[in-house]
Design a protein around this motif. Structure first.
Motif, PDB file in Angstrom:
ATOM      1  N   LEU A   1       6.192 -11.349  -3.211  1.00  0.00           N
ATOM      2  CA  LEU A   1       5.182  -9.876  -2.515  1.00  0.00           C
ATOM      3  C   LEU A   1       4.474  -8.575  -2.912  1.00  0.00           C
ATOM      4  O   LEU A   1       5.585  -8.109  -2.893  1.00  0.00           O
ATOM      5  N   VAL A   2       3.538  -8.384  -3.774  1.00  0.00           N
ATOM      6  CA  VAL A   2       3.548  -7.077  -4.021  1.00  0.00           C
ATOM      7  C   VAL A   2       1.775  -6.020  -3.357  1.00  0.00           C
ATOM      8  O   VAL A   2       1.481  -6.765  -2.572  1.00  0.00           O
ATOM      9  N   GLU A   3       1.895  -5.475  -3.418  1.00  0.00           N
ATOM     10  CA  GLU A   3       1.705  -4.129  -2.771  1.00  0.00           C
ATOM     11  C   GLU A   3       0.544  -3.528  -4.256  1.00  0.00           C
ATOM     12  O   GLU A   3       1.123  -3.380  -4.923  1.00  0.00           O
ATOM     13  N   THR A   4      -1.220  -3.410  -3.589  1.00  0.00           N
ATOM     14  CA  THR A   4      -2.313  -3.001  -4.312  1.00  0.00           C
ATOM     15  C   THR A   4      -3.296  -1.743  -4.204  1.00  0.00           C
ATOM     16  O   THR A   4      -2.751  -1.827  -2.479  1.00  0.00           O
ATOM     17  N   VAL A   5      -2.975  -0.978  -5.043  1.00  0.00           N
ATOM     18  CA  VAL A   5      -3.557   0.672  -4.228  1.00  0.00           C
ATOM     19  C   VAL A   5      -5.228   0.545  -5.271  1.00  0.00           C
ATOM     20  O   VAL A   5      -4.836   0.382  -6.279  1.00  0.00           O
ATOM     21  N   GLN A   6      -5.679   0.169  -4.374  1.00  0.00           N
ATOM     22  CA  GLN A   6      -7.414  -0.341  -4.932  1.00  0.00           C
ATOM     23  C   GLN A   6      -8.465   1.437  -5.312  1.00  0.00           C
ATOM     24  O   GLN A   6      -7.929   2.519  -4.172  1.00  0.00           O
TER      25      GLN A   6
ATOM     26  N   GLY B   1     -12.084   2.722  -5.687  1.00  0.00           N
ATOM     27  CA  GLY B   1     -13.200   2.480  -5.443  1.00  0.00           C
ATOM     28  C   GLY B   1     -13.553   1.024  -5.744  1.00  0.00           C
ATOM     29  O   GLY B   1     -14.518   0.538  -7.732  1.00  0.00           O
ATOM     30  N   GLY B   2     -12.649   0.299  -5.239  1.00  0.00           N
ATOM     31  CA  GLY B   2     -12.659  -1.019  -6.074  1.00  0.00           C
ATOM     32  C   GLY B   2     -12.197  -1.534  -6.962  1.00  0.00           C
ATOM     33  O   GLY B   2     -12.138  -2.894  -6.904  1.00  0.00           O
ATOM     34  N   VAL B   3     -11.407  -1.030  -7.584  1.00  0.00           N
ATOM     35  CA  VAL B   3     -10.901  -1.363  -8.500  1.00  0.00           C
ATOM     36  C   VAL B   3      -9.444  -0.804  -8.399  1.00  0.00           C
ATOM     37  O   VAL B   3      -8.990   0.284  -7.339  1.00  0.00           O
ATOM     38  N   CYS B   4      -8.267  -1.604  -8.626  1.00  0.00           N
ATOM     39  CA  CYS B   4      -7.209  -1.365  -8.824  1.00  0.00           C
ATOM     40  C   CYS B   4      -5.902  -0.560  -9.799  1.00  0.00           C
ATOM     41  O   CYS B   4      -6.469  -0.447 -10.464  1.00  0.00           O
ATOM     42  N   ARG B   5      -5.737  -0.092  -9.081  1.00  0.00           N
ATOM     43  CA  ARG B   5      -4.968   1.450  -9.864  1.00  0.00           C
ATOM     44  C   ARG B   5      -3.031   1.056  -9.586  1.00  0.00           C
ATOM     45  O   ARG B   5      -3.104   2.125 -11.234  1.00  0.00           O
ATOM     46  N   GLU B   6      -3.317   0.832  -8.917  1.00  0.00           N
ATOM     47  CA  GLU B   6      -1.847   0.734  -8.977  1.00  0.00           C
ATOM     48  C   GLU B   6      -0.755  -0.775  -8.365  1.00  0.00           C
ATOM     49  O   GLU B   6      -1.774  -0.828  -7.389  1.00  0.00           O
ATOM     50  N   VAL B   7       0.375  -1.417  -8.488  1.00  0.00           N
ATOM     51  CA  VAL B   7       0.511  -1.978  -8.308  1.00  0.00           C
ATOM     52  C   VAL B   7       2.864  -1.924  -7.582  1.00  0.00           C
ATOM     53  O   VAL B   7       2.931  -1.433  -8.524  1.00  0.00           O
ATOM     54  N   PHE B   8       2.618  -1.740  -6.937  1.00  0.00           N
ATOM     55  CA  PHE B   8       4.518  -2.106  -6.894  1.00  0.00           C
ATOM     56  C   PHE B   8       4.805  -3.323  -6.349  1.00  0.00           C
ATOM     57  O   PHE B   8       4.838  -3.517  -5.003  1.00  0.00           O
ATOM     58  N   ALA B   9       6.173  -3.607  -7.202  1.00  0.00           N
ATOM     59  CA  ALA B   9       6.638  -5.110  -7.204  1.00  0.00           C
ATOM     60  C   ALA B   9       7.935  -4.691  -6.088  1.00  0.00           C
ATOM     61  O   ALA B   9       8.679  -3.707  -7.188  1.00  0.00           O
ATOM     62  N   PRO B  10       9.061  -4.994  -5.396  1.00  0.00           N
ATOM     63  CA  PRO B  10       8.215  -6.050  -4.490  1.00  0.00           C
ATOM     64  C   PRO B  10       6.960  -5.081  -3.607  1.00  0.00           C
ATOM     65  O   PRO B  10       7.063  -3.718  -3.364  1.00  0.00           O
ATOM     66  N   ALA B  11       6.648  -5.169  -2.670  1.00  0.00           N
ATOM     67  CA  ALA B  11       6.023  -5.068  -1.585  1.00  0.00           C
ATOM     68  C   ALA B  11       7.053  -3.571  -0.968  1.00  0.00           C
ATOM     69  O   ALA B  11       7.609  -4.373   0.045  1.00  0.00           O
ATOM     70  N   PRO B  12       6.613  -2.664  -1.021  1.00  0.00           N
ATOM     71  CA  PRO B  12       7.596  -1.667  -0.329  1.00  0.00           C
ATOM     72  C   PRO B  12       7.913  -1.694   1.377  1.00  0.00           C
ATOM     73  O   PRO B  12       6.020  -2.377   2.691  1.00  0.00           O
ATOM     74  N   HIS B  13       8.609  -1.874   1.975  1.00  0.00           N
ATOM     75  CA  HIS B  13       8.439  -2.091   3.350  1.00  0.00           C
ATOM     76  C   HIS B  13       7.862  -2.958   3.791  1.00  0.00           C
ATOM     77  O   HIS B  13       6.743  -3.604   4.804  1.00  0.00           O
ATOM     78  N   LEU B  14       8.437  -3.793   3.515  1.00  0.00           N
ATOM     79  CA  LEU B  14       7.886  -5.442   3.749  1.00  0.00           C
ATOM     80  C   LEU B  14       7.822  -5.996   4.753  1.00  0.00           C
ATOM     81  O   LEU B  14       9.563  -6.297   4.562  1.00  0.00           O
ATOM     82  N   ALA B  15       7.692  -6.438   6.308  1.00  0.00           N
ATOM     83  CA  ALA B  15       8.236  -7.286   7.269  1.00  0.00           C
ATOM     84  C   ALA B  15       8.242  -8.770   6.461  1.00  0.00           C
ATOM     85  O   ALA B  15       7.745  -9.323   6.538  1.00  0.00           O
TER      86      ALA B  15
END
Lengths: 372, 372
Positions: free
Chosen positions: A196-201, A203-217
């Motif tokens: 699972l990844v974190e996406t940073v949006q 203006g409605g557009v994906c800017r950055e992705v961190f894989a895997p999502a940090p600090h994930l429970a």
């Protein structure tokens, strides 16, 4: 093994290296000579042009997609002719029409934002009242990257769109962050689930992705896996499926949107996973065994290149980006820079996420050039 | 940025994914519609056909190669016309003519096997006497993968070849193993040196590569780096250079052969290094900053697929190989299987070399099919 891709954007483009490695012949039905995937383009045509699509489909073993814009009647005509269309029209309509998706997810009992189909200002007013005075309205079809999405607090705030069609209204979810769960499913039924990844949006557009999502429970990760696995299986998806999710303040996940094709949230897999989403998509639509989806390192950071130098000369900026970040992997889409347009991305893979984000951002900043 | 590659083999083919990622337009002058790199082929022609090569070269920014078979007069005609030819003819002749290389390495004082140019049976006889009664004779030009190489113990053992041209005779080096040092150099002068690898040959053909070379003594690694760095710099190589080496029983290294292009000993870098030899070659010939050459994991094992199923239907064997080894990266060259022909390779990357070799060999064994 011949795969035909309808649409010549960067997703088709990035399938080409995977096809080359697998010994798969790839053909693209593109928009024109400027298409990002022009190297593999063998025909030109609009996705709604049945004759063009049909002629293209006859010369390949399986048809798949760069986008969701092939109309259902065209898809169904292909299926009736015996063409292997993957994903098929029954699955794909959930990625084409957000109202169809919302109804189906309710039927499946999967968590999603409160929503309503609204046909007029009265309907939107009623939803606004339920939803605390503000809502997101979306055109059910045709939206992408923030287009066809609007936040309203006035029942008449979407009258222009409502003049043409009913809309989807959704609550504004007070989310902690956005996540994306990428999976792939082949017709034989196997499903592979990437981290699972974190996406940073923005203006409605994906800017950055961190894989895997940090600090994930762990329960959050488990929910996301189960949701994506159920959607892929119960909707009969073939190929790659991206499930965009909201993570709420209390650690639940809600389904935002779907894409039934390789997706921006999965670009990190090219460099960061044993099997990229593009290779896996080809394996899946060809009904081949799926590849290992493990990450190749503890962390991967992916940063989109949105827009570029005002003079359009991206090539002139590449040396500085390469010199500054020799370990960052550049992916340029062969598209002319225009403000806000996705024309590439940069990926960094390694052990320290902060360092990787800095490196990928640095490369992208250099590719933007100096602001005028 | 437009790169033209002369020759449409698998090396040109594997440059295509790198070109796609970098946003480089790649064009291939291939042999015909069956060329491995046919997807990027824009023209057909023989490497010795000056008119065909010249027309091809005019439409690109830099010309590079899939092989060493472009004759010097053609190369020099291009240079005279102002075409950027990389590597240039002065460097490339050392990879085209083994006698030229041997002389130059002696001049540079670099370690190599004892050798002689022999023009007739008397000359070969004299060398055999010096070399302990056995020698390797090689045609100075045109050999590859064991062709043009013969072990002799009789002064008349190469009369057929000697009727046509002088030969290179070399001592049979009692080596412990073979190594290969891959480097890249750009016109600006920067040199990048990948980790030294071990290559396992059989019948004159590379079978397997282990990266980095296991049980490597630091002084051996240092010698190999220095030798390859000096050759790249002093010969003015641009692009990728592979230096094939013998490691002697007492830990010295001797230069065996050179290739001035991406090389089989560097295929491991596609999956196992931050920057692949194919991406680096494009960077180098375009005079762009070189990428990071670090390994992405402790070990990489690469196994060649030589030949394939007797019925030629490689596609039918792919599912079993994928199912058995989901983490192995397959690279198939789109070439018809013939006994002994290099038609693909498999790479495994990770922490335990024995496991990786087993995995890559297993995939390749399954792609061979059952022996009849």
């Amino acid at each position: 093994m011949r795969v035909g891709v309808i649409g010549g954007g960067q997703l088709a483009r990035m399938m080409v290296p995977a096809a080359i490695a697998l010994g798969v012949e790839i053909r693209v039905l593109g928009e024109g000579p400027e298409s990002s995937a022009r190297l593999a383009m063998t025909a030109t045509g609009e996705p709604g042009d049945l004759d063009a699509v049909r002629a293209f489909a006859r010369a390949v073993d399986v048809v798949t997609f760069d986008h969701e814009h092939v109309p259902q009647p065209v898809l169904r005509a292909l299926v009736e002719e015996g063409v292997a269309v993957r994903p098929g029209p029954d699955a794909l309509r959930h990625a084409q029409d957000k109202l169809v998706l919302r109804r189906r997810l309710d039927d499946m009992g999967l968590p999603q934002p409160a929503w309503a189909e609204v046909a007029d200002a009265d309907g939107l007013g009623a939803f606004l009242e339920r939803a605390g005075g503000r809502a997101v309205v979306k055109t059910p079809t045709g939206g992408y990257d923030g287009h066809g999405v609007r936040v309203v607090d006035d029942p008449h705030g979407a009258d222009d769109w409502l003049a043409e069609r009913p809309l989807l209204a959704e609550e504004l979810v007070p989310f902690r962050r956005e996540l994306a769960q990428l999976v792939a499913r082949r017709p034989a039924g196997d499903v592979a689930v990437w981290p699972l990844v974190e996406t940073v949006q923005g203006g409605g557009v994906c800017r950055e992705v961190f894989a895997p999502a940090p600090h994930l429970a762990a329960p959050t990760a488990r929910q996301a896996r189960e949701i994506a696995h159920r959607i892929a299986t119960e909707l009969g998806v073939t190929g790659v499926l991206a499930v965009e999710l909201f993570e709420t303040e209390d650690g639940r996940v809600l389904v935002n949107e779907l894409a039934m094709r390789p997706h921006n949230s999965g670009h990190w897999t090219i460099d960061g996973a044993v099997t990229s989403q593009f290779e896996q998509h080809l394996r899946a639509v060809l009904d081949l065994p799926l590849g290992d989806v493990a990450a190749r390192a503890p962390w991967t950071a992916m940063v989109n290149l949105l827009g570029g130098p005002a003079d359009g000369d991206l090539d002139a900026l590449v040396p500085a980006a390469m010199a500054d970040q020799p370990a960052v992997k550049l992916h340029l889409y062969g598209k002319a820079p225009r403000p806000g347009r996705k024309i590439g991305h940069a990926t960094a893979v390694g052990d320290d996420l902060d360092d990787l984000v800095f490196a990928a951002r640095s490369a992208v900043t250099l590719l933007h050039g100096d602001p005028a």
